[in-house]
Design a protein around this motif. Structure first.
Motif, PDB file in Angstrom:
ATOM      1  N   UNK A 145      33.294  10.172  22.022  1.00 13.42           N
ATOM      2  CA  UNK A 145      34.012  11.445  22.090  1.00 13.42           C
ATOM      3  C   UNK A 145      33.021  12.578  21.863  1.00 13.42           C
ATOM      4  N   UNK A 146      33.368  13.791  22.262  1.00 13.19           N
ATOM      5  CA  UNK A 146      32.479  14.933  22.020  1.00 13.19           C
ATOM      6  C   UNK A 146      32.288  15.173  20.522  1.00 13.19           C
ATOM      7  N   UNK A 147      31.138  15.765  20.149  1.00 15.95           N
ATOM      8  CA  UNK A 147      30.950  16.219  18.772  1.00 15.95           C
ATOM      9  C   UNK A 147      31.905  17.375  18.506  1.00 15.95           C
ATOM     10  N   UNK A 148      32.592  17.347  17.368  1.00 16.83           N
ATOM     11  CA  UNK A 148      33.481  18.445  16.981  1.00 16.83           C
ATOM     12  C   UNK A 148      32.986  19.043  15.663  1.00 16.83           C
ATOM     13  N   UNK A 149      33.163  20.367  15.525  1.00 23.18           N
ATOM     14  CA  UNK A 149      32.689  21.009  14.302  1.00 23.18           C
ATOM     15  C   UNK A 149      33.492  22.262  14.003  1.00 23.18           C
ATOM     16  N   UNK A 150      33.455  22.660  12.736  1.00 28.01           N
ATOM     17  CA  UNK A 150      34.034  23.917  12.268  1.00 28.01           C
ATOM     18  C   UNK A 150      32.895  24.916  12.082  1.00 28.01           C
TER      19      UNK A 150
END
Length: 399
Positions: A145-150
């Motif tokens: 899955x794509x990298x996700x971040x805040x």
């Protein structure tokens, strides 16, 4: 109060959307408050979604839905803005690449007196890096899955001065943080970091059309993880810049600052690095319906994996021409060079991009648009070269 120029990063973003002709009036809610809803739909054919060499590249159709709304409040001496935008991306090749991004922003400008102003801004984003970018460059298959971040940004500035004053001073502060929420086993944990920036911009009126500029800013960089890789990136970025801005009869405006940047590290075994730095914004309006823009900068960015930081050069030139009140075209070209400092493999990348965007605006609230973009990367690291073409059709509407 003095009208301050956009930061260069914001100016680059503004140029990228300069073809849009939507001019929403908004919905008047009374008491100086305006509601601004909008929606955008685009469908793209992407020839290389994972940024891979020609032998292994994968194409896909990508549909993006972008609802948004904004609120503006004119309270006399205080101006308030807030906005929210979501983006849902859907891939035909593999729905594991699908994503939903959220972006929330708020800002205020308050004139305390005719010579002083206080500004605040806040941004909170829940966003992603596409597979094939960021931590898993050149090897998208290892990520499911794509990298996700805040991402959080909190900034404040105090501005003392006016257009007619000999001297203007703008001290400012900003806090930035980036925290990845998945793919930690692939290295995203070592990329979690925060920055505290303090700076001052001094402006001196030389003539009615020219101003001298001096800017100093210091950014302290901290990483969350206790790993050797993360600790090796902690330190400080110091920028010392001097230059000028000008506005000649409204046809030519610009701002150029030259100087030096110093990237220092907390770890005693890592040498400090000092480099030439610049920031430039130039705009030429040969006609009221035609604008040429040039942007360029050399700076230091955090690395996705190799090295201690990235010494980055970026330049962009665009031409925005309105052939009629209904038809406009933007041509743009950009060049970036990234050197991964202290990388054992000595990685260096060059990315060249060309694009053309056409917009048909049958009304002030509607844009129908089409674009073609060609992008290529040339790297001295095997399997990081790629070519990519993106054809896009879509529309944007705002009330």
């Amino acid at each position: 109060m003095k009208a301050w120029k956009l930061p260069l990063c914001a100016a680059i973003a503004a140029v990228s959307s300069s073809a849009y002709a939507v001019e929403p009036n908004g919905i008047d809610l009374g008491s100086g408050v305006t509601f601004l809803p909008g929606f955008e739909l685009t469908v793209s054919d992407d020839s290389n979604i994972y940024k891979l060499p020609d032998a292994t590249k994968v194409d896909s159709t990508v549909t993006r839905l972008k609802p948004s709304f904004g609120i503006q409040a004119d309270l006399g001496a205080t101006q308030l803005t807030a906005g929210y935008a979501a983006e849902k991306g859907m891939y035909t090749y593999d729905n594991d690449d699908n994503y939903v991004d959220h972006r929330l922003s708020a800002s205020s400008k308050s004139e305390l007196t005719s010579r002083s102003e206080v500004d605040f801004n806040l941004n909170y984003n829940i966003v992603h890096d596409d597979r094939g970018s960021g931590t898993v460059e050149g090897n998208a298959a290892i990520a499911t899955e794509p990298d996700t971040y805040d991402e959080k940004v909190v900034g404040a500035a105090y501005i003392y001065g006016s257009d007619s004053a000999m001297l203007n001073v703008k001290p400012y502060a900003e806090y930035y943080s980036k925290h990845y929420t998945n793919n930690k086993n692939l290295g995203t944990a070592d990329r979690n970091h925060s920055k505290v920036k303090l700076g001052t911009l001094l402006t001196v009126n030389v003539s009615s059309a020219t101003k001298a500029l001096v800017e100093v800013r210091s950014t302290n960089i901290s990483y969350e993880e206790d790993s050797a890789k993360a600790k090796g990136r902690e330190g400080n970025l110091l920028n010392l810049l001097a230059g000028a801005s000008w506005d000649i009869t409204g046809k030519t405006t610009g701002e150029v600052k030259l100087g030096a940047l110093k990237r220092s590290f907390d770890e005693s075994g890592i040498d400090d690095s000092t480099r030439f730095a610049w920031e430039a914004q130039l705009t030429w309006n040969p006609r009221s319906y035609s604008t040429v823009t040039f942007l360029s900068q050399q700076t230091a960015n955090e690395t996705s994996d190799p090295g201690t930081y990235i010494a980055s050069q970026y330049s962009l030139v665009s031409w925005d021409h309105e052939f009629s009140p209904f038809v406009s075209v933007v041509l743009d070209a950009s060049l970036s060079n990234d050197e991964y400092v202290d990388d054992t493999a000595g990685r260096e990348d060059e990315v060249v991009s060309y694009g053309v965007t056409g917009v048909f605006s049958p009304s002030k609230i509607l844009d129908i648009k089409a674009s073609l973009k060609d992008e290529s990367r040339n790297s001295n690291i095997a399997d990081l070269d790629y070519d990519r073409q993106i054809i896009m059709l879509g529309f944007a509407v705002a009330i």
